[in-house]
Design a protein around this motif. Sequence first.
Motif, PDB file in Angstrom:
ATOM      1  N   ALA A   1       0.820  -1.218   0.000  1.00  0.00           N
ATOM      2  CA  ALA A   1       0.000   0.000   0.000  1.00  0.00           C
ATOM      3  C   ALA A   1       0.850   1.264   0.000  1.00  0.00           C
ATOM      4  O   ALA A   1       0.429   2.309  -0.504  1.00  0.00           O
ATOM      5  CB  ALA A   1      -0.939  -0.006   1.203  1.00  0.00           C
ATOM      6  N   ALA A   2       2.058   1.172   0.541  1.00  0.00           N
ATOM      7  CA  ALA A   2       2.931   2.340   0.649  1.00  0.00           C
ATOM      8  C   ALA A   2       3.825   2.537  -0.573  1.00  0.00           C
ATOM      9  O   ALA A   2       4.392   3.613  -0.753  1.00  0.00           O
ATOM     10  CB  ALA A   2       3.797   2.218   1.905  1.00  0.00           C
ATOM     11  N   LEU A   3       3.942   1.523  -1.411  1.00  0.00           N
ATOM     12  CA  LEU A   3       4.863   1.555  -2.547  1.00  0.00           C
ATOM     13  C   LEU A   3       4.276   2.253  -3.764  1.00  0.00           C
ATOM     14  O   LEU A   3       3.059   2.350  -3.916  1.00  0.00           O
ATOM     15  CB  LEU A   3       5.214   0.118  -2.965  1.00  0.00           C
ATOM     16  CG  LEU A   3       5.957  -0.726  -1.957  1.00  0.00           C
ATOM     17  CD1 LEU A   3       6.003  -2.172  -2.429  1.00  0.00           C
ATOM     18  CD2 LEU A   3       7.365  -0.192  -1.737  1.00  0.00           C
ATOM     19  N   ALA A   4       5.166   2.660  -4.667  1.00  0.00           N
ATOM     20  CA  ALA A   4       4.718   3.164  -5.958  1.00  0.00           C
ATOM     21  C   ALA A   4       4.129   2.028  -6.784  1.00  0.00           C
ATOM     22  O   ALA A   4       3.157   2.220  -7.520  1.00  0.00           O
ATOM     23  CB  ALA A   4       5.883   3.800  -6.712  1.00  0.00           C
ATOM     24  N   HIS A   5       4.708   0.815  -6.643  1.00  0.00           N
ATOM     25  CA  HIS A   5       4.235  -0.327  -7.420  1.00  0.00           C
ATOM     26  C   HIS A   5       4.639  -1.612  -6.720  1.00  0.00           C
ATOM     27  O   HIS A   5       5.728  -1.697  -6.155  1.00  0.00           O
ATOM     28  CB  HIS A   5       4.837  -0.309  -8.828  1.00  0.00           C
ATOM     29  CG  HIS A   5       4.129  -1.206  -9.786  1.00  0.00           C
ATOM     30  ND1 HIS A   5       3.010  -0.812 -10.480  1.00  0.00           N
ATOM     31  CD2 HIS A   5       4.350  -2.484 -10.145  1.00  0.00           C
ATOM     32  CE1 HIS A   5       2.594  -1.806 -11.237  1.00  0.00           C
ATOM     33  NE2 HIS A   5       3.394  -2.842 -11.054  1.00  0.00           N
ATOM     34  N   ALA A   6       3.771  -2.597  -6.766  1.00  0.00           N
ATOM     35  CA  ALA A   6       4.057  -3.912  -6.187  1.00  0.00           C
ATOM     36  C   ALA A   6       3.968  -4.966  -7.282  1.00  0.00           C
ATOM     37  O   ALA A   6       3.006  -4.999  -8.049  1.00  0.00           O
ATOM     38  CB  ALA A   6       3.073  -4.235  -5.074  1.00  0.00           C
ATOM     39  N   TYR A   7       4.991  -5.790  -7.356  1.00  0.00           N
ATOM     40  CA  TYR A   7       5.036  -6.912  -8.296  1.00  0.00           C
ATOM     41  C   TYR A   7       4.703  -8.168  -7.504  1.00  0.00           C
ATOM     42  O   TYR A   7       5.292  -8.418  -6.454  1.00  0.00           O
ATOM     43  CB  TYR A   7       6.418  -7.022  -8.934  1.00  0.00           C
ATOM     44  CG  TYR A   7       6.735  -5.841  -9.818  1.00  0.00           C
ATOM     45  CD1 TYR A   7       6.454  -5.882 -11.173  1.00  0.00           C
ATOM     46  CD2 TYR A   7       7.289  -4.680  -9.290  1.00  0.00           C
ATOM     47  CE1 TYR A   7       6.732  -4.797 -11.993  1.00  0.00           C
ATOM     48  CE2 TYR A   7       7.574  -3.590 -10.100  1.00  0.00           C
ATOM     49  CZ  TYR A   7       7.299  -3.662 -11.448  1.00  0.00           C
ATOM     50  OH  TYR A   7       7.570  -2.576 -12.254  1.00  0.00           O
ATOM     51  N   VAL A   8       3.758  -8.948  -8.010  1.00  0.00           N
ATOM     52  CA  VAL A   8       3.247 -10.103  -7.279  1.00  0.00           C
ATOM     53  C   VAL A   8       3.542 -11.374  -8.077  1.00  0.00           C
ATOM     54  O   VAL A   8       2.905 -11.615  -9.107  1.00  0.00           O
ATOM     55  CB  VAL A   8       1.731  -9.965  -7.017  1.00  0.00           C
ATOM     56  CG1 VAL A   8       1.213 -11.136  -6.214  1.00  0.00           C
ATOM     57  CG2 VAL A   8       1.420  -8.641  -6.324  1.00  0.00           C
ATOM     58  N   PRO A   9       4.502 -12.192  -7.615  1.00  0.00           N
ATOM     59  CA  PRO A   9       4.820 -13.408  -8.334  1.00  0.00           C
ATOM     60  C   PRO A   9       3.718 -14.462  -8.227  1.00  0.00           C
ATOM     61  O   PRO A   9       3.629 -15.358  -9.054  1.00  0.00           O
ATOM     62  CB  PRO A   9       6.119 -13.896  -7.699  1.00  0.00           C
ATOM     63  CG  PRO A   9       6.188 -13.239  -6.378  1.00  0.00           C
ATOM     64  CD  PRO A   9       5.396 -11.970  -6.480  1.00  0.00           C
ATOM     65  N   GLY A  10       2.886 -14.339  -7.232  1.00  0.00           N
ATOM     66  CA  GLY A  10       1.762 -15.237  -7.022  1.00  0.00           C
ATOM     67  C   GLY A  10       1.077 -14.878  -5.724  1.00  0.00           C
ATOM     68  O   GLY A  10       1.741 -14.578  -4.740  1.00  0.00           O
ATOM     69  N   CYS A  11      -0.224 -14.843  -5.719  1.00  0.00           N
ATOM     70  CA  CYS A  11      -0.973 -14.514  -4.505  1.00  0.00           C
ATOM     71  C   CYS A  11      -1.072 -15.758  -3.627  1.00  0.00           C
ATOM     72  O   CYS A  11      -1.554 -16.793  -4.076  1.00  0.00           O
ATOM     73  CB  CYS A  11      -2.370 -14.022  -4.850  1.00  0.00           C
ATOM     74  SG  CYS A  11      -2.380 -12.460  -5.725  1.00  0.00           S
ATOM     75  N   THR A  12      -0.634 -15.636  -2.403  1.00  0.00           N
ATOM     76  CA  THR A  12      -0.714 -16.767  -1.479  1.00  0.00           C
ATOM     77  C   THR A  12      -1.846 -16.609  -0.476  1.00  0.00           C
ATOM     78  O   THR A  12      -1.994 -17.441   0.410  1.00  0.00           O
ATOM     79  CB  THR A  12       0.620 -16.961  -0.735  1.00  0.00           C
ATOM     80  OG1 THR A  12       0.907 -15.782   0.007  1.00  0.00           O
ATOM     81  CG2 THR A  12       1.750 -17.257  -1.701  1.00  0.00           C
TER      82      THR A  12
ATOM     83  N   GLY B   1       2.862 -18.915 -11.896  1.00  0.00           N
ATOM     84  CA  GLY B   1       3.226 -18.897 -10.486  1.00  0.00           C
ATOM     85  C   GLY B   1       4.585 -19.530 -10.231  1.00  0.00           C
ATOM     86  O   GLY B   1       5.315 -19.892 -11.142  1.00  0.00           O
ATOM     87  N   GLY B   2       4.897 -19.638  -8.962  1.00  0.00           N
ATOM     88  CA  GLY B   2       6.113 -20.313  -8.543  1.00  0.00           C
ATOM     89  C   GLY B   2       7.380 -19.574  -8.936  1.00  0.00           C
ATOM     90  O   GLY B   2       7.387 -18.362  -9.153  1.00  0.00           O
ATOM     91  N   LEU B   3       8.445 -20.339  -9.026  1.00  0.00           N
ATOM     92  CA  LEU B   3       9.745 -19.757  -9.352  1.00  0.00           C
ATOM     93  C   LEU B   3       9.753 -19.106 -10.728  1.00  0.00           C
ATOM     94  O   LEU B   3      10.423 -18.091 -10.932  1.00  0.00           O
ATOM     95  CB  LEU B   3      10.837 -20.819  -9.275  1.00  0.00           C
ATOM     96  CG  LEU B   3      11.111 -21.374  -7.877  1.00  0.00           C
ATOM     97  CD1 LEU B   3      12.113 -22.517  -7.949  1.00  0.00           C
ATOM     98  CD2 LEU B   3      11.600 -20.285  -6.948  1.00  0.00           C
ATOM     99  N   GLU B   4       9.001 -19.669 -11.659  1.00  0.00           N
ATOM    100  CA  GLU B   4       8.938 -19.094 -13.000  1.00  0.00           C
ATOM    101  C   GLU B   4       8.333 -17.692 -12.968  1.00  0.00           C
ATOM    102  O   GLU B   4       8.778 -16.794 -13.672  1.00  0.00           O
ATOM    103  CB  GLU B   4       8.143 -19.994 -13.954  1.00  0.00           C
ATOM    104  CG  GLU B   4       8.819 -21.310 -14.258  1.00  0.00           C
ATOM    105  CD  GLU B   4       8.544 -22.380 -13.199  1.00  0.00           C
ATOM    106  OE1 GLU B   4       7.717 -22.163 -12.291  1.00  0.00           O
ATOM    107  OE2 GLU B   4       9.171 -23.441 -13.281  1.00  0.00           O
ATOM    108  N   GLY B   5       7.311 -17.515 -12.151  1.00  0.00           N
ATOM    109  CA  GLY B   5       6.699 -16.195 -12.014  1.00  0.00           C
ATOM    110  C   GLY B   5       7.646 -15.197 -11.379  1.00  0.00           C
ATOM    111  O   GLY B   5       7.731 -14.041 -11.807  1.00  0.00           O
ATOM    112  N   THR B   6       8.369 -15.636 -10.371  1.00  0.00           N
ATOM    113  CA  THR B   6       9.353 -14.766  -9.727  1.00  0.00           C
ATOM    114  C   THR B   6      10.422 -14.348 -10.719  1.00  0.00           C
ATOM    115  O   THR B   6      10.774 -13.167 -10.824  1.00  0.00           O
ATOM    116  CB  THR B   6       9.989 -15.481  -8.519  1.00  0.00           C
ATOM    117  OG1 THR B   6       8.963 -15.805  -7.580  1.00  0.00           O
ATOM    118  CG2 THR B   6      11.049 -14.619  -7.859  1.00  0.00           C
ATOM    119  N   GLU B   7      10.936 -15.305 -11.466  1.00  0.00           N
ATOM    120  CA  GLU B   7      11.974 -15.006 -12.447  1.00  0.00           C
ATOM    121  C   GLU B   7      11.468 -14.062 -13.529  1.00  0.00           C
ATOM    122  O   GLU B   7      12.157 -13.119 -13.923  1.00  0.00           O
ATOM    123  CB  GLU B   7      12.482 -16.299 -13.081  1.00  0.00           C
ATOM    124  CG  GLU B   7      13.700 -16.101 -13.946  1.00  0.00           C
ATOM    125  CD  GLU B   7      14.311 -17.407 -14.404  1.00  0.00           C
ATOM    126  OE1 GLU B   7      14.819 -17.420 -15.533  1.00  0.00           O
ATOM    127  OE2 GLU B   7      14.281 -18.388 -13.654  1.00  0.00           O
TER     128      GLU B   7
END
Length: 71
Positions: free
Chosen positions: A19-30, A51-57
């Motif tokens: 909420a405080a950031l300019a932008h949030a990147y979400v590799p997967g909602c947990t 999702g998973g590691l592929e989403g993070t990468e």
Amino acid sequence: ALSDCVAMCDDDNDLGLAAALAHAYVPGCTSESMRAAVRAGGERFTEAEVGGLEGTEALLRRIGDEFGVPA
């Protein structure tokens, strides 16, 4: 300032930061609350298509591309 920053977030414990950031990147909602925040947050969130590691990468590559950081 946090309002000038971006970060990767995925869970309830990240909601305040997101909420405080300019932008949030979400590799997967947990959590359902993170899913709701992403839906409500519109362009302030970018969720990985996979999702998973592929989403993070994928998001790390995207962040690098958007900010001109070589891989």
